[in-house]
Write a protein that holds these residues in place. Structure first.
Motif: not given
Length: 331
Positions: A199-215, A224-230
């Motif tokens: 996402t804008i202006a950082n490397q920690l919060l990421w956008s995940l988008r995928y297409v499944h069938t027609d949606s 965050l390094p060394f911590t569980k992804p949220k």
């Protein structure tokens, strides 16, 4: 990337090969030469709003155009540095700096037509936001120190910083990719198309988008390094079957414009949830969990022989800023 960062990367590249007497002149050449490709933003016609989108990061960023762009840069800069550099030297360093622009943009998400005119494919690694203040501020300091002290060492440190930061981005991208497939698998989805980007202006919060069938499905993840992804589970919506919906207009200017916009958006088109008759680019939104597009085209079926209009929806409301900060902080 933003123009200033392009200039800083170009200056770092030329400073890395400079001696003490020529370093400031080469800094100037590098900065200006790396800015020039983005002048393609000036190409366009008010009557055809998509023309600007089609030409942005196209021929001016292509590998084949680099020698020509460098020659233009040389013509603009040589008169300022000719007391220290001859024309050939100016051209070679302009060539080096100009070549960094297209390559640097491949690390962002929009993509660059590096192999134009042989293919219209846009190459993008999605490793860094188009604007990343941490990346740029460090380069500002190092380029400035190299310029002020006339020491090549700071440019080498700048190159090392770019390698380290982009390597971190690659690591984050790989983690996001793994999580995206895991999330889809939990839902029983088959991923047809995957879009990952910071996402804008950082490397920690990421956008995940995928297409499944027609949606299309949108989620966010804080890495965050060394911590569980949220993971932040977001919205989903059907992709717009525009070919079927506007089939009766086939051959019209409006239909051809929708087709052009679909190509530019990698065929990920959705109906804007907040505005009528707006077809949006589903890849981009203010929040990683949102499917409210940042931009789109307005359809006017009453005037199918006219070009569509291009609209942007980039307003960061207090609510959006609050939600973004919460996700970025892991709340």
């Amino acid at each position: 990337m933003d123009p200033v960062t392009h200039g800083l990367i170009g200056a770092t590249a030329t400073q890395s090969f400079a001696d003490k007497q020529k370093l400031r002149s080469l800094s100037f050449i590098g900065f200006i030469s790396a800015l020039l490709p983005d002048l393609d933003i000036l190409i366009g016609r008010s009557a055809d709003p998509l023309l600007n989108l089609e030409y942005h990061r196209q021929f001016s960023h292509a590998l084949l155009f680099i020698p020509i762009g460098a020659l233009i840069a040389t013509g603009l800069t040589w008169w300022f540095v000719k007391k220290r550099l001859n024309f050939k030297q100016t051209y070679l360093f302009s060539l080096l700096a100009y070549s960094t622009a297209g390559l640097a943009d491949t690390f962002t998400s929009y993509g660059v037509q590096l192999l134009w005119p042989f293919t219209d494919e846009r190459f993008n690694w999605n490793l860094i936001s188009v604007f990343d203040p941490l990346f740029s501020i460090v380069l500002v300091l190092l380029v400035g120190l190299a310029f002020y002290k006339r020491k090549q060492l700071f440019a080498w440190v700048g190159l090392s910083w770019m390698v380290v930061y982009l390597s971190f981005g690659f690591s984050q991208h790989q983690k996001a990719q793994t999580l995206a497939y895991e999330l889809a698998d939990q839902r029983g989805h088959q991923v047809k198309q995957l879009i990952l980007k910071p996402t804008i202006a950082n490397q920690l919060l990421w956008s995940l988008r995928y297409v499944h069938t027609d949606s299309l499905y949108a989620d966010g993840v804080r890495l965050l390094p060394f911590t569980k992804p949220k993971i932040y589970k977001g919205q989903s919506t059907q992709l717009l079957n525009w070919r079927q919906k506007y089939a009766r207009f086939k051959g019209s200017t409006m239909y051809e414009d929708i087709q052009r916009f679909s190509t530019l958006s990698e065929d990920i088109l959705i109906a804007h949830p907040e505005y009528d008759n707006i077809i949006g680019d589903g890849r981009y939104a203010m929040l990683p969990t949102s499917l409210s597009p940042l931009w789109g085209i307005k359809i006017d079926t009453l005037n199918p022989d006219q070009h569509i209009s291009f609209k942007t929806y980039r307003e960061a409301t207090p609510s959006v800023r609050t939600q973004f900060k919460k996700m970025l902080m892991g709340n």
